[in-house]
Design an enzyme around this catalytic site. Structure first.
Site, mmCIF file in Angstrom:
data_model
loop_
_atom_site.group_PDB
_atom_site.id
_atom_site.type_symbol
_atom_site.label_atom_id
_atom_site.label_comp_id
_atom_site.label_asym_id
_atom_site.label_seq_id
_atom_site.Cartn_x
_atom_site.Cartn_y
_atom_site.Cartn_z
ATOM 1 N N GLY A 102 -41.519 -10.999 -3.777
ATOM 2 C CA GLY A 102 -41.792 -11.785 -4.983
ATOM 3 C C GLY A 102 -41.006 -13.074 -5.074
ATOM 4 O O GLY A 102 -40.983 -13.712 -6.124
ATOM 5 N N ASP A 149 -46.677 -20.468 -6.824
ATOM 6 C CA ASP A 149 -45.638 -20.406 -5.780
ATOM 7 C C ASP A 149 -45.556 -21.727 -5.020
ATOM 8 O O ASP A 149 -44.494 -22.346 -4.929
ATOM 9 C CB ASP A 149 -45.946 -19.294 -4.759
HETATM 10 O O1 PMV Z 1 -45.382 -11.959 -5.617
HETATM 11 P P1 PMV Z 1 -45.403 -13.431 -5.641
HETATM 12 O O2 PMV Z 1 -44.099 -14.077 -5.551
HETATM 13 O O3 PMV Z 1 -46.371 -14.021 -4.662
HETATM 14 O O4 PMV Z 1 -45.948 -13.865 -7.093
HETATM 15 C C1 PMV Z 1 -47.231 -13.525 -7.494
HETATM 16 C C2 PMV Z 1 -47.500 -14.064 -8.867
HETATM 17 C C3 PMV Z 1 -48.826 -13.587 -9.442
HETATM 18 O O5 PMV Z 1 -48.938 -14.175 -10.742
HETATM 19 C C4 PMV Z 1 -48.839 -12.080 -9.599
HETATM 20 C C5 PMV Z 1 -50.000 -14.005 -8.590
HETATM 21 C C6 PMV Z 1 -50.269 -15.490 -8.601
HETATM 22 O O6 PMV Z 1 -50.977 -15.934 -7.697
HETATM 23 O O7 PMV Z 1 -49.825 -16.193 -9.517
#
Ligand code: PMV
Length: 311
Positions: A102, A149
């Site tokens: 995450g 991200d």
């Molecule tokens: O798990 P990560 O760091 O790729 O974060 C994902 C965030 C979400 O909101 C769950 C998915 C997104 O694309 O925003």
């Protein structure tokens, strides 16, 4: 030799709901970086050798297909900088960002690769174009990414983010001190996002109402982050975690770490990113940083990171 790097990121508010057009807030983790180094090598015909240092893995680019995210990021970056390859080089990628946790390790690798190649070939790419290219790699990783991200990592600023809108960088009223604890289970963003979509489809009214509540928290979080009111930010983080529990993306280990952070002096805590594994984040003060880190360790966190997010 050319070198470039990109930070990790943490979502402070709004993960998952952001996929459904609610706002979200994320910050770069500038102490945790992926670094890319490019060196010229002798090889004919012109070829690219790729070394993934942490994975102890290397390959020639022409031998990999686009399902490999590193290969895909390099090809996209080459299309944007040097479509007709005339020289050989080696590109090495190394990272301090834990994977499948995450913290944006995939997007950081893409951004660092694109930056390094644009610098190697002296082609100026804006942060927005770097982010757009990295977004295409994100899609390969997990289907329907919101784009938070790649945007946070390419701009390397705190962002108020809504899908399909220009990201809004903003200044934090005060630097943030965060303690991050890994719950011991890896998290696969694509699978968690897909599972939430299934549940949303089965209970659309309930899930849409929760996403709207998360969106409201994000707005309040935004105001309090700008004002530097960490006590309020912490309360809102706890509320955000409770709503993430309701959409089924927490697990017992994350809940335990979040609870321990709060009882050991954090302003607030929540899971961060896709959930169902990976890291939780706790907002702390200088005086509680050590006690919270120790409490997370006692509670069985697999990996603890203490970071500061400035400005
Ligand atoms: O798990 P990560 O760091 O790729 O974060 C994902 C965030 C979400 O909101 C769950 C998915 C997104 O694309 O925003």
């Amino acid at each position: 030799m050319t070198q470039a790097s990109a930070p990790g990121k943490a979502i402070l508010f709004g993960e998952h709901a952001v996929v459904y057009d609610q706002p979200a807030i994320a910050v770069p983790l500038s102490d945790l970086r992926t670094t890319v180094i490019i060196r010229s090598i002798d090889a004919q015909p012109p070829s690219v050798h790729v070394v993934a240092t942490d994975l102890d893995h290397s390959f020639w680019l022409h031998e990999m297909d686009d399902r490999d995210p590193l290969a895909y990021a390099i090809r996209l970056a080459l299309q944007a900088t040097m479509p007709e390859l005339q020289e050989s080089f080696e590109i090495s990628v190394s990272s301090k960002i834990p994977i499948a946790s995450g913290l944006g390790s995939g997007a950081a690798a893409s951004v660092a690769i694109i930056r390094a190649l644009s610098s190697f070939f002296k082609v100026d790419l804006s942060d927005a174009s770097i982010s757009a290219l990295a977004y295409r790699v994100e899609k390969l990783h997990h289907g329907t990414p919101s784009g938070i991200d790649n945007s946070t990592i390419a701009f390397e600023q705190a962002l108020y983010y809504k899908r399909n809108q220009d990201p809004q960088p903003f200044s934090l009223g005060r630097p943030l001190q965060l303690v991050l604890g890994h719950c011991g289970v890896d998290s696969q963003t694509g699978a968690v996002v897909a599972a939430v979509r299934d549940r949303w489809q089965a209970s659309m009214e309930e899930y849409s109402a929760i996403f709207s509540q998360i969106g409201e928290l994000v707005e309040r979080g935004y105001d309090n982050l700008k004002a530097g009111d960490h006590k309020q930010v912490g309360i809102l983080m706890n509320e955000n975690h409770a709503l993430l529990q309701r959409i089924g993306v927490s697990n017992q280990a994350l809940d335990q770490l979040v609870a321990r952070a709060s009882t050991s002096g954090a302003y607030g805590a929540k899971l961060s990113g896709a959930g169902a594994g990976g890291f939780m984040i706790a907002l702390v003060g200088t005086e509680t940083r050590e006690s919270v880190a120790r409490a997370l360790q006692d509670a069985g966190a697999r990996h603890i990171l203490v970071v500061q997010v400035s400005g």
